[in-house]
Design a protein around this motif. Structure first.
Motif, mmCIF file in Angstrom:
data_model
loop_
_atom_site.group_PDB
_atom_site.id
_atom_site.type_symbol
_atom_site.label_atom_id
_atom_site.label_comp_id
_atom_site.label_asym_id
_atom_site.label_seq_id
_atom_site.Cartn_x
_atom_site.Cartn_y
_atom_site.Cartn_z
ATOM 1 N N PHE A 155 0.836 -1.203 0.000
ATOM 2 C CA PHE A 155 0.000 0.000 0.000
ATOM 3 C C PHE A 155 0.868 1.249 0.000
ATOM 4 O O PHE A 155 0.589 2.224 -0.709
ATOM 5 N N PRO A 209 -3.950 6.100 -4.144
ATOM 6 C CA PRO A 209 -4.955 5.146 -3.649
ATOM 7 C C PRO A 209 -6.366 5.725 -3.708
ATOM 8 O O PRO A 209 -6.572 6.911 -3.450
ATOM 9 N N ALA A 260 -10.755 4.676 -2.911
ATOM 10 C CA ALA A 260 -11.535 4.088 -1.818
ATOM 11 C C ALA A 260 -11.379 2.575 -1.737
ATOM 12 O O ALA A 260 -11.309 2.002 -0.639
ATOM 13 N N HIS A 263 -8.828 0.711 -2.431
ATOM 14 C CA HIS A 263 -7.556 0.338 -1.807
ATOM 15 C C HIS A 263 -7.614 0.529 -0.289
ATOM 16 O O HIS A 263 -7.136 -0.320 0.477
ATOM 17 N N TYR A 264 -8.229 1.651 0.134
ATOM 18 C CA TYR A 264 -8.366 1.888 1.571
ATOM 19 C C TYR A 264 -9.262 0.826 2.208
ATOM 20 O O TYR A 264 -9.013 0.393 3.342
ATOM 21 N N ILE A 283 -7.170 -2.172 3.009
ATOM 22 C CA ILE A 283 -6.301 -1.983 4.177
ATOM 23 C C ILE A 283 -7.120 -1.981 5.467
ATOM 24 O O ILE A 283 -6.696 -2.547 6.491
ATOM 25 N N VAL A 284 -8.305 -1.368 5.429
ATOM 26 C CA VAL A 284 -9.196 -1.401 6.602
ATOM 27 C C VAL A 284 -9.566 -2.841 6.918
ATOM 28 O O VAL A 284 -9.556 -3.262 8.086
ATOM 29 N N LEU A 343 -7.205 5.265 10.240
ATOM 30 C CA LEU A 343 -6.948 5.396 8.798
ATOM 31 C C LEU A 343 -8.174 5.963 8.086
ATOM 32 O O LEU A 343 -8.052 6.826 7.208
ATOM 33 N N VAL A 344 -9.359 5.493 8.474
ATOM 34 C CA VAL A 344 -10.601 5.967 7.849
ATOM 35 C C VAL A 344 -10.775 7.461 8.089
ATOM 36 O O VAL A 344 -11.162 8.217 7.188
ATOM 37 N N MET A 369 -7.840 9.457 5.940
ATOM 38 C CA MET A 369 -7.613 9.249 4.502
ATOM 39 C C MET A 369 -8.173 10.419 3.685
ATOM 40 O O MET A 369 -9.201 11.012 4.046
ATOM 41 N N ALA A 427 -15.005 8.137 2.462
ATOM 42 C CA ALA A 427 -15.257 6.719 2.736
ATOM 43 C C ALA A 427 -16.527 6.263 2.025
ATOM 44 O O ALA A 427 -17.555 6.941 2.058
ATOM 45 N N ILE A 484 -15.684 0.599 2.614
ATOM 46 C CA ILE A 484 -14.822 0.889 3.755
ATOM 47 C C ILE A 484 -15.574 0.700 5.068
ATOM 48 O O ILE A 484 -15.110 0.015 5.991
#
Length: 745
Positions: free
Chosen positions: A578, A589, A591, A593-594, A597-598, A613-614, A617, A621, A625
């Protein structure tokens, strides 16, 4: 008496001159003016009617031609032949055949027209039968027509056999067979046949030249070109166009500069080459050097500016153009459509004097692609002469908007469905989640005798992937091998996805390895396949291999590899990848990609880190997410964070039942039954409809679909009773089934 004779002579002369004008207007495609002249004529003869019938037919207005033919006070043989020629030109084979059978008399030309009509439509048996029935001595035209039909259809033995039967073979006959070989890209056989020809002309040599260009063998083409004693303009233009199509613009320009004499076609070919390679400045320089320009020259330049998105310059050039060109106006209109400037496109459309089918279809397609189906329907209904493209556009438009019932209704009204018609409805089903229906229509397509192409196979394999219908997918794989479309990118990539989603990841890898050329989509499909099958290490390994093969990853690649890390619990690897997205690959990145990771952090129990992170970012969101965070809350029984994430998810997806069920189950697991009841009330207040679960299973190569609580299924009550007994036993053992926590039915 002399005055009457003079008056009659003047009348005949007037009709003669009006007929000449009518014929001229018809040849120039100025049909509306021809109709005006015809309607204004006080006296008409058979020639007048025949000219007008021909004009209507050549412009595709066959119904009007036939009405005029039926209204003729008297007909001669030319009238009948003209009407049959009109039907033949527009591929109305049955109508032509019926009219031919009704003819009071026929000549050689009548037979030639009908044989040509059958041959062009691929009905070679009927053409041969009519050829054999000809009462008079068969003309060379009839022989050549049938020979050409056989050759173009790849039936070379029949073509050569008929050639050998000809009383007097002509060079045209030999060239007809040669053209069949070259057009079918059979260059080995073409060369052998060429060397056996008793005589050759520049047409024969140009056919061979064109054949090599068709298969992309420009080295052989150039060698053959240099062997031509006196290449004509066609020879030069064929070579120039070949180089242009293959992107070898420098070699094309070298040949162009060597030409001993150039006509407007050669100039246009070179300009078109520059436009194709998007070298618009070079194209414009050459355009300005042209000693003579025609409508194609101007249209090519206008299309060039449209292709690079410079619509202002394209409009300026259209204003300077000394000709009226529907093609040029359509090019600009198409440019506006691509930019979704439909109001500007419609303004151009209204300015076009002679709106042809391409104009109408471009506008209808534009409205459909922009989701403005009401306006697409209005234009479709106004369209004076709809063709199969018009109908196909409407099918695709409705499918794109998710209105499959209307798409089916339009599809069923198409008189002569082609492969695109079937692909439009099949892809519509697949895109809207009706996978079993997509496969059903693929079967119906085969039964109708239509040959699937790469698009058909790609849609069918996509449906198999979503249904996990492995056996049907294998059958499509076999058909792909037999059809020759196995080398196509899209079909190969669809095969990889199908095998991966059916759990046959090694077979997916085998397909990938056997593909002659792979692209980034191929790599993405295989990486996603390993991710789906839980092999995160192999997905990362593929990602590294992708880099060693100098294939740059894209956003989709990282979604696949990050998802693989998440499912495999590869936390450090996932975070490192990431981080490398923006640093090493300059990919920002998004949404999706996030969300990966979430999900990665959430599965590992690092919920607050995921939540942090949320909040930090840079992108907004989305449901993915918040859904990943809420799912992690359930796994780790974090009700406090769930209470924060759930409203965000409900706001984005207020009618998705599974979100409410998820939060309800979180509360149920910690004994908060008041919250479970509140969820039940909330579902009713918001009018959320629970969609019954639907599953598919393959039984004897047939995909069967069934849903929960489907009373139409046999033994439903028995199945429900067994499930209730199992649930009761699970309660007795202290295991409470999640699916019974909330009854949304």
């Amino acid at each position: 008496m002399s005055c009457k004779l003079k008056s009659a002579g003047d009348g005949a002369a007037l009709v003669f001159h009006q007929n000449l004008k009518l014929t001229h207007l018809a040849k120039c495609g100025r049909l509306d003016e021809a109709v005006a002249v015809f309607n204004a004529m006080s006296t008409r003869n058979t020639v007048t009617y025949n000219s007008m019938i021909s004009a209507y037919a050549k412009n595709g207005r066959v119904a009007e031609a036939r009405r005029l033919f039926d209204a003729m006070p008297s007909r001669n043989l030319v009238s009948w032949n003209t009407m049959i020629a009109g039907y033949s030109h527009n591929q109305f084979v049955l109508a032509a055949s019926n009219l031919f059978d009704r003819m009071p008399e026929r000549d050689i030309f009548s037979y030639s027209l009908m044989i040509t009509c059958y041959a062009r439509n691929g009905e070679l048996e009927k053409a041969q039968e009519l050829f054999d029935r000809m009462p008079a001595e068969k003309s060379s035209v009839c022989y050549n027509t049938l020979i050409s039909g056989y050759a173009k259809s790849g039936r070379f033995e029949d073509a050569v056999q008929l050639l050998n039967k000809m009383p007097s073979q002509s060079l045209v006959s030999w060239n007809s067979v040669l053209a069949g070989y070259t057009q079918n890209k059979k260059m080995g056989s073409a060369l052998k046949f060429f060397e056996q020809m008793p005589a050759k002309d520049v047409v024969s040599q140009n056919l061979m030249l064109d054949g090599y260009v068709r298969i992309g063998d420009l080295d052989c083409a150039l060698e053959f070109f240099r062997r031509i004693d006196s290449p004509n303009v066609v020879s030069w233009v064929t070579m120039i166009s070949g180089y242009c199509r293959s992107g070898r613009i420098f070699q094309a320009r070298e040949l162009f500069d060597q030409m001993p004499e150039r006509n407007v076609v050669s100039w246009n070919a070179m300009i078109a080459g520059y436009v194709q390679s998007l070298q618009i400045e070079e194209a414009y320089k050459l355009f300005m050097e042209m000693p003579e320009k025609n409508a194609i020259s101007w249209t090519t330049m206008i299309n060039g500016y449209v292709r690079i998105g410079n619509l202002d310059e394209a409009c300026k050039m259209l204003g300077k153009m000394p000709f009226n060109s529907v093609a040029a106006e359509t090019a600009i209109m198409n440019g506006y459509v691509r930019k979704e400037r439909m109001d500007d496109a419609h303004q151009i459309f209204n300015q076009i004097r002679a709106q042809d089918a391409v104009c109408w279809n471009t506008m209808i397609s534009g409205y459909a692609q922009c989701g403005r189906m009401d306006e697409a329907v209005d234009l479709f209904e106004q369209m004076p002469r709809k063709d199969v493209v018009s109908w196909n556009t409407m099918v695709a438009g409705y499918a794109q908007c998710g209105q499959m019932s209307k798409a089916i209704s339009i599809f069923e009204q198409i008189g002569h469905k082609n492969t695109v018609s079937w692909n439009s409805i099949i892809s519509g089903f697949a895109q809207n989640g009706f996978y079993a229906e997509a496969l059903l229509y693929l079967v119906l397509m085969k039964k109708e005798g239509k040959k699937p192409d790469w698009s058909t196979f790609a849609c069918g394999l996509s449906a198999c992937a979503n249904l996990a219908a492995l056996q049907v997918g294998k059958q499509l794989h076999d058909l792909l091998l037999k059809s020759g479309h196995i080398t196509d990118f899209f079909a190969g990539n669809a095969l990889i996805t199908m095998y991966a989603r059916c759990g046959r990841i090694l077979q997916a890898r085998r397909v990938f390895n056997e593909m002659a050329v792979v692209d980034v989509i191929s790599w993405n499909a295989l990486i996603a396949g390993f991710a789906l099958n839980g092999d995160g290490r192999e997905a990362i390994s593929l990602f590294r291999e992708m880099g060693r093969n100098n294939v740059s990853p894209d956003e989709v690649t990282f979604v696949g590899v990050l998802s693989a890390c998440s499912h495999a619990g590869l936390i450090d690897e996932g975070l490192a990848l990431f981080d490398s997205m923006s640093k090493d690959y300059s990919i920002r990145p998004v949404a999706e990609h996030y969300a990966c990771i979430v999900d990665l952090l959430g599965r590992a129990g690092r919920l607050m880190e995921a939540f942090g992170l949320v909040k930090q970012m840079p992108v907004e969101a989305n449901a993915g997410i918040w859904g990943a965070l809420l799912g992690a809350c359930r796994i780790h029984k974090n009700r406090e964070l769930a209470r924060f994430a759930a409203p965000k998810l409900f706001e984005l997806e207020p009618h998705k039942t599974s979100n409410y069920v998820l939060l309800s189950n979180i509360n149920a697991e910690v004994g908060r039954w008041d919250e479970v009841e509140r969820m039940r009330v909330l579902i009713k207040e918001r009018g959320v409809q629970k969609q019954p679960a639907r599953s598919w299973i393959e039984i004897k190569n047939k995909v069967c679909s069934f849903s929960a609580d489907d009373s139409a299924e046999t033994r439903t009550s028995e199945v429900c009773r067994v499930l209730e007994e199992l649930s009761a036993q699970m309660r007795d053992t202290g295991i409470f089934p999640d699916s019974s926590v909330l009854d949304c039915g």
